[in-house]
Design an enzyme around this catalytic site. Structure first.
Site, PDB file in Angstrom:
ATOM      1  N   ASP A 113      33.839  39.786  46.476  1.00  0.00           N
ATOM      2  CA  ASP A 113      34.436  38.478  46.773  1.00  0.00           C
ATOM      3  C   ASP A 113      35.415  38.128  45.651  1.00  0.00           C
ATOM      4  O   ASP A 113      35.359  38.696  44.561  1.00  0.00           O
ATOM      5  CB  ASP A 113      33.335  37.417  46.920  1.00  0.00           C
ATOM      6  CG  ASP A 113      33.744  36.269  47.838  1.00  0.00           C
ATOM      7  OD1 ASP A 113      34.964  36.099  48.074  1.00  0.00           O
ATOM      8  OD2 ASP A 113      32.856  35.534  48.303  1.00  0.00           O
ATOM      9  N   ASP A 117      40.472  34.882  50.153  1.00  0.00           N
ATOM     10  CA  ASP A 117      39.011  34.711  50.057  1.00  0.00           C
ATOM     11  C   ASP A 117      38.486  34.660  51.493  1.00  0.00           C
ATOM     12  O   ASP A 117      38.646  33.650  52.158  1.00  0.00           O
ATOM     13  CB  ASP A 117      38.717  33.411  49.303  1.00  0.00           C
ATOM     14  CG  ASP A 117      37.263  33.007  49.364  1.00  0.00           C
ATOM     15  OD1 ASP A 117      36.423  33.818  49.775  1.00  0.00           O
ATOM     16  OD2 ASP A 117      36.972  31.840  49.008  1.00  0.00           O
ATOM     17  N   HIS A 154      32.934  38.919  53.176  1.00  0.00           N
ATOM     18  CA  HIS A 154      32.901  38.024  54.354  1.00  0.00           C
ATOM     19  C   HIS A 154      34.273  37.854  55.001  1.00  0.00           C
ATOM     20  O   HIS A 154      35.285  37.773  54.307  1.00  0.00           O
ATOM     21  CB  HIS A 154      32.267  36.674  54.008  1.00  0.00           C
ATOM     22  CG  HIS A 154      33.016  35.815  53.044  1.00  0.00           C
ATOM     23  ND1 HIS A 154      33.914  34.854  53.446  1.00  0.00           N
ATOM     24  CD2 HIS A 154      33.012  35.733  51.690  1.00  0.00           C
ATOM     25  CE1 HIS A 154      34.409  34.231  52.396  1.00  0.00           C
ATOM     26  NE2 HIS A 154      33.882  34.746  51.308  1.00  0.00           N
ATOM     27  N   HIS A 180      40.868  28.689  47.517  1.00  0.00           N
ATOM     28  CA  HIS A 180      40.667  27.629  48.511  1.00  0.00           C
ATOM     29  C   HIS A 180      41.873  26.690  48.578  1.00  0.00           C
ATOM     30  O   HIS A 180      41.734  25.506  48.901  1.00  0.00           O
ATOM     31  CB  HIS A 180      39.375  26.840  48.265  1.00  0.00           C
ATOM     32  CG  HIS A 180      38.146  27.591  48.678  1.00  0.00           C
ATOM     33  ND1 HIS A 180      36.945  26.990  48.970  1.00  0.00           N
ATOM     34  CD2 HIS A 180      37.935  28.922  48.876  1.00  0.00           C
ATOM     35  CE1 HIS A 180      36.056  27.895  49.307  1.00  0.00           C
ATOM     36  NE2 HIS A 180      36.628  29.087  49.248  1.00  0.00           N
ATOM     37  N   GLU A 204      29.838  32.850  55.094  1.00  0.00           N
ATOM     38  CA  GLU A 204      29.737  32.659  53.646  1.00  0.00           C
ATOM     39  C   GLU A 204      30.245  31.296  53.209  1.00  0.00           C
ATOM     40  O   GLU A 204      29.659  30.652  52.349  1.00  0.00           O
ATOM     41  CB  GLU A 204      30.510  33.773  52.923  1.00  0.00           C
ATOM     42  CG  GLU A 204      30.162  33.912  51.449  1.00  0.00           C
ATOM     43  CD  GLU A 204      30.921  32.956  50.534  1.00  0.00           C
ATOM     44  OE1 GLU A 204      30.500  32.774  49.384  1.00  0.00           O
ATOM     45  OE2 GLU A 204      31.939  32.384  50.969  1.00  0.00           O
ATOM     46  N   GLU A 205      31.356  30.858  53.788  1.00  0.00           N
ATOM     47  CA  GLU A 205      31.983  29.618  53.314  1.00  0.00           C
ATOM     48  C   GLU A 205      31.111  28.385  53.559  1.00  0.00           C
ATOM     49  O   GLU A 205      31.327  27.347  52.950  1.00  0.00           O
ATOM     50  CB  GLU A 205      33.363  29.430  53.952  1.00  0.00           C
ATOM     51  CG  GLU A 205      34.388  30.494  53.565  1.00  0.00           C
ATOM     52  CD  GLU A 205      34.765  30.500  52.082  1.00  0.00           C
ATOM     53  OE1 GLU A 205      34.301  29.614  51.343  1.00  0.00           O
ATOM     54  OE2 GLU A 205      35.508  31.394  51.672  1.00  0.00           O
TER      55      GLU A 205
HETATM   56 ZN   LIG Z   1      35.480  30.883  49.625  1.00  0.00          ZN
END
Ligand SMILES: [Zn+2]
Length: 292
Positions: free
Chosen positions: A189, A134, A17, A269, A168-169
């Protein structure tokens, strides 16, 4: 994107993503500063003090920074330490002359404008330190694997679809876009690196289970056999608070075998970091899979 393989009886897909963590303008405050709403799951303290860009509706942009509403220690003393970092106590200070809702409005800033956090990219000794690894790192591994095959003028064994998802998030990720003839989906991922995890920044990781339950055992075994055969540095891990594009596809009714591999990302994150070794291992694994 569809990439024709030598065979087409068991089509596959690779997904990663491009969307990342960010925010949206929730409200222009009476002091001209901005209240935000989060996009994706992160804690406000991980972006406290970070530079940001507000993208206005008419195509402009305004720079600013994310601060607590009570930021100055000379004014607020110990409150600066104690104030809870939440939606109500964080704001954007714009780098523009404004002290009112009206003046900020004149800048073109509006409710609903997207706010991007500065990634602050830095490289040293093979490490890559940046926000949003990410899943930009996962996308880069897929791109590198494809480029490797194309440079060698090779094609995948099975017809392979490349699907870069964009949500995705926030959870729904690759729920749409994977063609029905696909029988295997490898999601690329980040691997979660921290105490208690086997994942690190120097290996690729196969995640066998996360918050959405176990991944596909049979496909996992095949991926591990490939890693062993080609001596790809790898780990097996379980992520406690994690979901993926592959699971989003399962939840949407996708009837395929799903596995998850990816490079190790420290402090996910947050202000993230990985190493070239991890990116290389993930790329090699994808190449081995496509040629298997
Ligand atoms: Zn993420």
């Amino acid at each position: 994107m569809k990439w024709r393989g030598l065979k087409a009886e068991a089509p596959r897909a690779l997904t990663a993503h491009t969307d990342t963590l960010g925010a949206m303008v929730k409200e222009i405050k009476s002091n001209g500063r901005l209240k935000l709403t989060k996009i994706g799951g992160f804690a406000w303290n991980t972006v406290e003090g970070e530079g940001c860009t507000i993208f206005t509706r008419k195509g402009g942009s305004v720079r600013g920074s994310i601060l607590m509403t009570k930021a100055s220690i000379h004014v607020y003393g110990k409150e600066v330490n104690e104030l809870k970092r939440d939606d109500d106590h964080m704001e954007v200070r714009l780098d523009a002359r404004t002290t009112s809702l009206h003046e900020t409005g004149v800048l073109g800033v509006n409710v609903g404008d997207f706010v991007a956090f500065d990634p602050r990219v830095e490289t040293a000794n093979g490490f890559l330190r940046s926000r949003h690894l990410d899943d930009k790192a996962g996308v880069a591994c897929i791109m590198a694997a494809v480029k490797t095959l194309q440079t060698a003028q090779m094609q995948p064994t099975q017809t392979t679809y490349l699907q870069i998802s964009n949500y995705e998030e926030v959870g729904h990720g690759a729920s749409a876009g994977i063609p029905p003839e696909v029988v295997e989906l490898v999601t690329v991922d980040m691997a979660a690196v921290s105490e208690g995890q086997t994942s690190d920044e120097f290996h690729a990781t196969l995640c066998v289970k996360d918050s959405g339950g176990p991944y596909h055992h049979g496909l996992n075994q095949r991926l591990l056999e490939l890693a062993e055969e080609y001596e790809i540095p790898h780990k097996i891990d379980i992520y406690p608070y994690y979901g993926s594009d592959g699971e989003a596809f399962w939840r949407a009714g996708g009837d395929v075998a799903v596995s998850l591999i990816g490079p190790g990302v420290d402090a996910s994150h947050n202000y993230e970091r990985t190493h070239m070794d991890s990116l290389m291992a993930t790329t090699q694994w994808l190449v081995a899979y496509m040629l298997s």
